[in-house]
Design a protein around this motif. Structure first.
Motif, mmCIF file in Angstrom:
data_model
loop_
_atom_site.group_PDB
_atom_site.id
_atom_site.type_symbol
_atom_site.label_atom_id
_atom_site.label_comp_id
_atom_site.label_asym_id
_atom_site.label_seq_id
_atom_site.Cartn_x
_atom_site.Cartn_y
_atom_site.Cartn_z
ATOM 1 N N GLY A 23 19.628 -10.144 -14.816
ATOM 2 C CA GLY A 23 18.201 -10.165 -14.449
ATOM 3 C C GLY A 23 17.712 -11.589 -14.250
ATOM 4 O O GLY A 23 16.605 -11.941 -14.670
ATOM 5 N N THR A 63 16.690 -13.266 -11.676
ATOM 6 C CA THR A 63 15.565 -13.535 -10.769
ATOM 7 C C THR A 63 14.214 -13.131 -11.364
ATOM 8 O O THR A 63 13.173 -13.370 -10.761
ATOM 9 C CB THR A 63 15.771 -12.758 -9.451
ATOM 10 O OG1 THR A 63 16.210 -11.430 -9.784
ATOM 11 C CG2 THR A 63 16.818 -13.423 -8.581
ATOM 12 N N GLY A 64 14.228 -12.494 -12.531
ATOM 13 C CA GLY A 64 12.978 -12.053 -13.147
ATOM 14 C C GLY A 64 12.310 -13.162 -13.941
ATOM 15 O O GLY A 64 12.808 -14.304 -14.017
ATOM 16 N N SER A 65 11.197 -12.801 -14.562
ATOM 17 C CA SER A 65 10.417 -13.771 -15.326
ATOM 18 C C SER A 65 11.244 -14.373 -16.482
ATOM 19 O O SER A 65 11.294 -15.604 -16.660
ATOM 20 C CB SER A 65 9.165 -13.037 -15.834
ATOM 21 O OG SER A 65 8.587 -13.695 -16.884
ATOM 22 N N ILE A 66 11.925 -13.515 -17.251
ATOM 23 C CA ILE A 66 12.748 -14.027 -18.355
ATOM 24 C C ILE A 66 13.955 -14.796 -17.807
ATOM 25 O O ILE A 66 14.333 -15.848 -18.349
ATOM 26 C CB ILE A 66 13.240 -12.847 -19.242
ATOM 27 C CG1 ILE A 66 12.060 -12.197 -19.960
ATOM 28 C CG2 ILE A 66 14.300 -13.305 -20.239
ATOM 29 C CD1 ILE A 66 11.476 -12.978 -21.105
ATOM 30 N N HIS A 92 18.557 -7.740 -8.396
ATOM 31 C CA HIS A 92 18.483 -6.375 -7.868
ATOM 32 C C HIS A 92 17.959 -6.368 -6.438
ATOM 33 O O HIS A 92 18.576 -5.808 -5.538
ATOM 34 C CB HIS A 92 17.563 -5.555 -8.779
ATOM 35 C CG HIS A 92 17.401 -4.143 -8.360
ATOM 36 N ND1 HIS A 92 18.459 -3.303 -8.151
ATOM 37 C CD2 HIS A 92 16.274 -3.400 -8.108
ATOM 38 C CE1 HIS A 92 18.010 -2.101 -7.789
ATOM 39 N NE2 HIS A 92 16.702 -2.155 -7.755
ATOM 40 N N SER A 93 16.794 -6.990 -6.210
ATOM 41 C CA SER A 93 16.213 -6.959 -4.858
ATOM 42 C C SER A 93 15.981 -8.366 -4.296
ATOM 43 O O SER A 93 15.947 -8.554 -3.086
ATOM 44 C CB SER A 93 14.877 -6.196 -4.890
ATOM 45 O OG SER A 93 13.982 -6.843 -5.770
ATOM 46 N N ARG A 94 15.840 -9.363 -5.149
ATOM 47 C CA ARG A 94 15.464 -10.702 -4.672
ATOM 48 C C ARG A 94 16.683 -11.564 -4.367
ATOM 49 O O ARG A 94 17.029 -12.489 -5.111
ATOM 50 C CB ARG A 94 14.550 -11.372 -5.700
ATOM 51 C CG ARG A 94 13.160 -10.739 -5.732
ATOM 52 C CD ARG A 94 12.249 -11.341 -6.750
ATOM 53 N NE ARG A 94 12.319 -10.666 -8.035
ATOM 54 C CZ ARG A 94 11.457 -10.836 -9.031
ATOM 55 N NH1 ARG A 94 10.455 -11.671 -8.882
ATOM 56 N NH2 ARG A 94 11.593 -10.187 -10.170
ATOM 57 N N ALA A 132 16.264 -9.314 -24.396
ATOM 58 C CA ALA A 132 14.902 -9.177 -23.868
ATOM 59 C C ALA A 132 14.656 -7.717 -23.486
ATOM 60 O O ALA A 132 13.570 -7.189 -23.679
ATOM 61 C CB ALA A 132 14.715 -10.073 -22.648
ATOM 62 N N GLU A 180 14.059 -1.914 -23.661
ATOM 63 C CA GLU A 180 14.257 -0.505 -23.323
ATOM 64 C C GLU A 180 15.646 -0.012 -23.736
ATOM 65 O O GLU A 180 15.803 1.159 -24.074
ATOM 66 C CB GLU A 180 14.045 -0.284 -21.810
ATOM 67 C CG GLU A 180 12.600 -0.545 -21.336
ATOM 68 C CD GLU A 180 12.362 -1.982 -20.859
ATOM 69 O OE1 GLU A 180 13.184 -2.884 -21.178
ATOM 70 O OE2 GLU A 180 11.343 -2.214 -20.176
ATOM 71 N N ASP A 219 12.290 -10.961 -27.363
ATOM 72 C CA ASP A 219 10.893 -10.525 -27.393
ATOM 73 C C ASP A 219 10.162 -11.448 -28.382
ATOM 74 O O ASP A 219 10.624 -11.635 -29.521
ATOM 75 C CB ASP A 219 10.844 -9.066 -27.886
ATOM 76 C CG ASP A 219 9.816 -8.256 -27.133
ATOM 77 O OD1 ASP A 219 8.958 -8.864 -26.476
ATOM 78 O OD2 ASP A 219 9.874 -7.013 -27.212
ATOM 79 N N GLY A 272 6.937 -9.972 -15.745
ATOM 80 C CA GLY A 272 7.230 -9.032 -14.664
ATOM 81 C C GLY A 272 6.201 -7.905 -14.631
ATOM 82 O O GLY A 272 5.431 -7.713 -15.575
HETATM 83 P P1 NDP Z 1 11.050 -8.856 -14.071
HETATM 84 O O1 NDP Z 1 10.579 -7.654 -13.347
HETATM 85 O O2 NDP Z 1 10.374 -10.146 -13.827
HETATM 86 O O3 NDP Z 1 12.630 -9.049 -13.827
HETATM 87 C C1 NDP Z 1 13.523 -7.997 -13.955
HETATM 88 C C2 NDP Z 1 14.918 -8.435 -13.590
HETATM 89 O O4 NDP Z 1 15.767 -7.277 -13.585
HETATM 90 C C3 NDP Z 1 15.031 -9.031 -12.183
HETATM 91 O O5 NDP Z 1 16.054 -9.976 -12.141
HETATM 92 C C4 NDP Z 1 15.394 -7.807 -11.333
HETATM 93 O O6 NDP Z 1 16.046 -8.160 -10.124
HETATM 94 C C5 NDP Z 1 16.340 -7.103 -12.285
HETATM 95 N N1 NDP Z 1 16.422 -5.659 -12.037
HETATM 96 C C6 NDP Z 1 15.380 -4.798 -11.841
HETATM 97 N N2 NDP Z 1 15.841 -3.547 -11.653
HETATM 98 C C7 NDP Z 1 17.185 -3.614 -11.715
HETATM 99 C C8 NDP Z 1 18.227 -2.648 -11.553
HETATM 100 N N3 NDP Z 1 17.956 -1.355 -11.292
HETATM 101 N N4 NDP Z 1 19.506 -3.062 -11.659
HETATM 102 C C9 NDP Z 1 19.795 -4.356 -11.918
HETATM 103 N N5 NDP Z 1 18.847 -5.329 -12.073
HETATM 104 C C10 NDP Z 1 17.571 -4.955 -11.978
HETATM 105 O O7 NDP Z 1 10.996 -8.483 -15.638
HETATM 106 P P2 NDP Z 1 10.797 -9.447 -16.884
HETATM 107 O O8 NDP Z 1 11.657 -10.660 -16.740
HETATM 108 O O9 NDP Z 1 9.362 -9.606 -17.160
HETATM 109 O O10 NDP Z 1 11.378 -8.524 -18.053
HETATM 110 C C11 NDP Z 1 12.776 -8.321 -18.218
HETATM 111 C C12 NDP Z 1 12.992 -7.613 -19.560
HETATM 112 O O11 NDP Z 1 12.555 -8.477 -20.592
HETATM 113 C C13 NDP Z 1 12.174 -6.324 -19.715
HETATM 114 O O12 NDP Z 1 12.930 -5.389 -20.441
HETATM 115 C C14 NDP Z 1 10.961 -6.748 -20.527
HETATM 116 O O13 NDP Z 1 10.447 -5.712 -21.329
HETATM 117 C C15 NDP Z 1 11.582 -7.844 -21.402
HETATM 118 N N6 NDP Z 1 10.618 -8.834 -21.851
HETATM 119 C C16 NDP Z 1 9.957 -9.611 -20.960
HETATM 120 C C17 NDP Z 1 9.033 -10.558 -21.385
HETATM 121 C C18 NDP Z 1 8.347 -11.472 -20.404
HETATM 122 O O14 NDP Z 1 7.593 -12.359 -20.845
HETATM 123 N N7 NDP Z 1 8.522 -11.341 -19.112
HETATM 124 C C19 NDP Z 1 8.691 -10.708 -22.796
HETATM 125 C C20 NDP Z 1 9.486 -9.869 -23.669
HETATM 126 C C21 NDP Z 1 10.400 -8.956 -23.203
HETATM 127 P P3 NDP Z 1 15.169 -8.554 -8.789
HETATM 128 O O15 NDP Z 1 14.168 -9.554 -9.239
HETATM 129 O O16 NDP Z 1 16.184 -9.165 -7.896
HETATM 130 O O17 NDP Z 1 14.567 -7.287 -8.271
#
Ligand code: NDP
Ligand code: MG
Length: 400
Positions: A10, A12-15, A38-40, A125, A128, A152, A216
């Motif tokens: 993950g 590319t996401g916020s974490i 996943h998509s980015r 993180a 789920e 978390d 996210g």
């Molecule tokens: P984001 O939506 O910002 O990022 C999610 C990441 O997961 C991205 O890299 C995305 O890829 C990837 N992803 C999404 N769907 C799939 C899939 N089906 N298969 C594979 N990869 C996938 O989420 P966050 O970073 O905010 O959160 C990530 C986790 O951390 C969550 O479980 C959240 O509860 C937990 N968390 C987050 C906090 C935060 O401050 N953000 C704080 C505490 C916990 P792409 O971007 O390429 O689509």
């Protein structure tokens, strides 16, 4: 210093982005083994160029071809892998010491479990996976001498407030150690003061505009419903092996106190800091040492007051549902988590209104399941049922 190889699930996401920021500050210690998205794909490409991982993983072959073409253009040697097999491979590779589990939702379950089964330090993180597979996930950690470090912010704060012996083993009897209560703080989200009868008019854009944290989309909506705190309630019971009646949720709008531990002598230990995930990420990556996270120190001259209130379940019915599910057992938690992923996605797509999230989640839990969870296949079956029931309820609403 020995070089440690990290896989960021993950990325590319916020974490994921915050993790890479911490990694870049400690390049002498950490190298990236794999980055996944996943998509980015374009964002992943930029990350691959910056961090030169051995592997990059995307969700389908089209994305893989697109990423490969871009990488060929810059003569990158990073190998591109596809899908769940790729995720599991990079989460369990022998060279990898730490895996950041930051895929959102139960899509993260199998790769995170693979990291646990391969004895890694799992930087968790992805709450789920723990909510939907609690005991099985913890067994995988223990049986394979893996480490589980909470990312978390609440659970990381609690971890930091626990006795050193518990921290070293990441297990132990907290009651014997004098812990009487775990106090989870939550900001109350963007609708803390919205009149309850106006909640059904709230739009996705308003729901994801969190007052303190930048996150996210899914977790931002979960913060607005306080389902996030509910999932964290379940997460706390598993991580710290405590009964639900030993966990309390307190609204703390300023988000400076990230959570607290109350001891039997009346002491309450708290961890404070900026609402910036790089603090718990740096803590977990470098534990038991400490290192620079890039986060500014708190300035007590400007903080002002810290407030605390009890959560109102009429405003936050999802929080109550999660606490009930936690008391009812694993099957209810898995159902609720699955239903919530579907209802949040439907709300973001404007197929249902904000208050339907809790209403449908409640219908799914009340439906229940005859399956008793004793394997990961059971978890996947209950997860699929929760999704199906939630989708049916969404369809029913859109057809009236
Ligand atoms: P984001 O939506 O910002 O990022 C999610 C990441 O997961 C991205 O890299 C995305 O890829 C990837 N992803 C999404 N769907 C799939 C899939 N089906 N298969 C594979 N990869 C996938 O989420 P966050 O970073 O905010 O959160 C990530 C986790 O951390 C969550 O479980 C959240 O509860 C937990 N968390 C987050 C906090 C935060 O401050 N953000 C704080 C505490 C916990 P792409 O971007 O390429 O689509
Ligand atoms: Mg949290």
């Amino acid at each position: 210093m020995t070089q440690e190889w990290i896989t960021v699930l993950g990325a590319t996401g916020s974490i994921g982005v915050s993790t890479l920021d911490v990694v870049a500050r400690h390049a002498e210690r950490f190298s990236i083994y794999a980055l996944t998205a996943h998509s980015r794909v374009d964002e992943l490409f930029e990350q691959v160029v910056a961090f030169s991982p051995l592997f990059a993983v995307v969700s389908n072959q089209d994305q893989a071809n697109r990423l490969q073409a871009k990488l060929d253009g810059v003569l990158s040697t990073t190998q591109v892998l596809v899908g769940e097999t790729g995720l599991v491979q990079v989460a369990s590779a022998p060279q990898v010491t730490q895996v950041m589990a930051a895929i959102v939702g139960s899509a993260g379950l199998l790769p995170t479990l693979a990291a646990a089964k391969s004895g890694k330090r799992v930087l968790l993180a992805n709450k789920e996976s723990l909510v939907s597979a609690g005991r099985l996930f913890l067994e995988a950690i223990r049986e394979n001498s893996a480490q589980l470090l909470p990312i978390d912010s609440e659970h990381n704060a609690i971890f930091q407030c626990l006795p050193a012996q518990w921290q070293a083993q990441q297990s132990g009897d907290l009651k014997q150690a004098g812990v009487s209560k775990i106090i989870l703080t939550g900001s109350g989200g963007p609708f803390r003061e919205t009149p309850i009868n106006e909640l059904s008019d709230k739009t996705p854009a308003q729901a994801v505009a969190h007052p303190n944290w930048s996150m996210g989309q899914k977790i931002s909506v979960d913060s607005a419903t306080m389902m996030n705190k509910g999932l964290e309630f379940i997460e706390a019971c598993w991580l710290f092996d405590v009964e639900p009646d030993k966990v309390e949720v307190v609204i703390h709008p300023q988000s400076y106190i990230h959570s607290m531990v109350q001891y039997s002598d009346g002491s309450v230990l708290a961890e404070l800091g900026q609402p910036d995930m790089r603090t718990p990420i740096a803590h977990a990556m470098m534990f038991p040492e400490r290192g620079d996270s890039g986060v500014a120190a708190l300035d007590f001259g400007t903080i002002g007051s810290l407030d605390f209130n009890q959560p109102d379940y009429n405003r936050y019915p999802c929080l109550q549902l999660a606490i009930e599910a936690c008391k009812a057992g694993q099957e209810s938690c898995t159902l609720l988590n699955a239903a919530n992923e579907v209802t949040v996605a439907a709300f973001l797509e404007q197929k249902i209104v904000f208050t339907d999230i809790a209403a449908i989640n409640g219908e799914v839990i009340r439906h229940g399941t005859a399956i008793q969870i004793s394997s990961i296949d059971d978890v996947l079956a209950v997860d699929a049922l929760g999704r199906q029931l939630a989708n049916e309820a969404i369809q029913k609403r859109s057809s009236v």
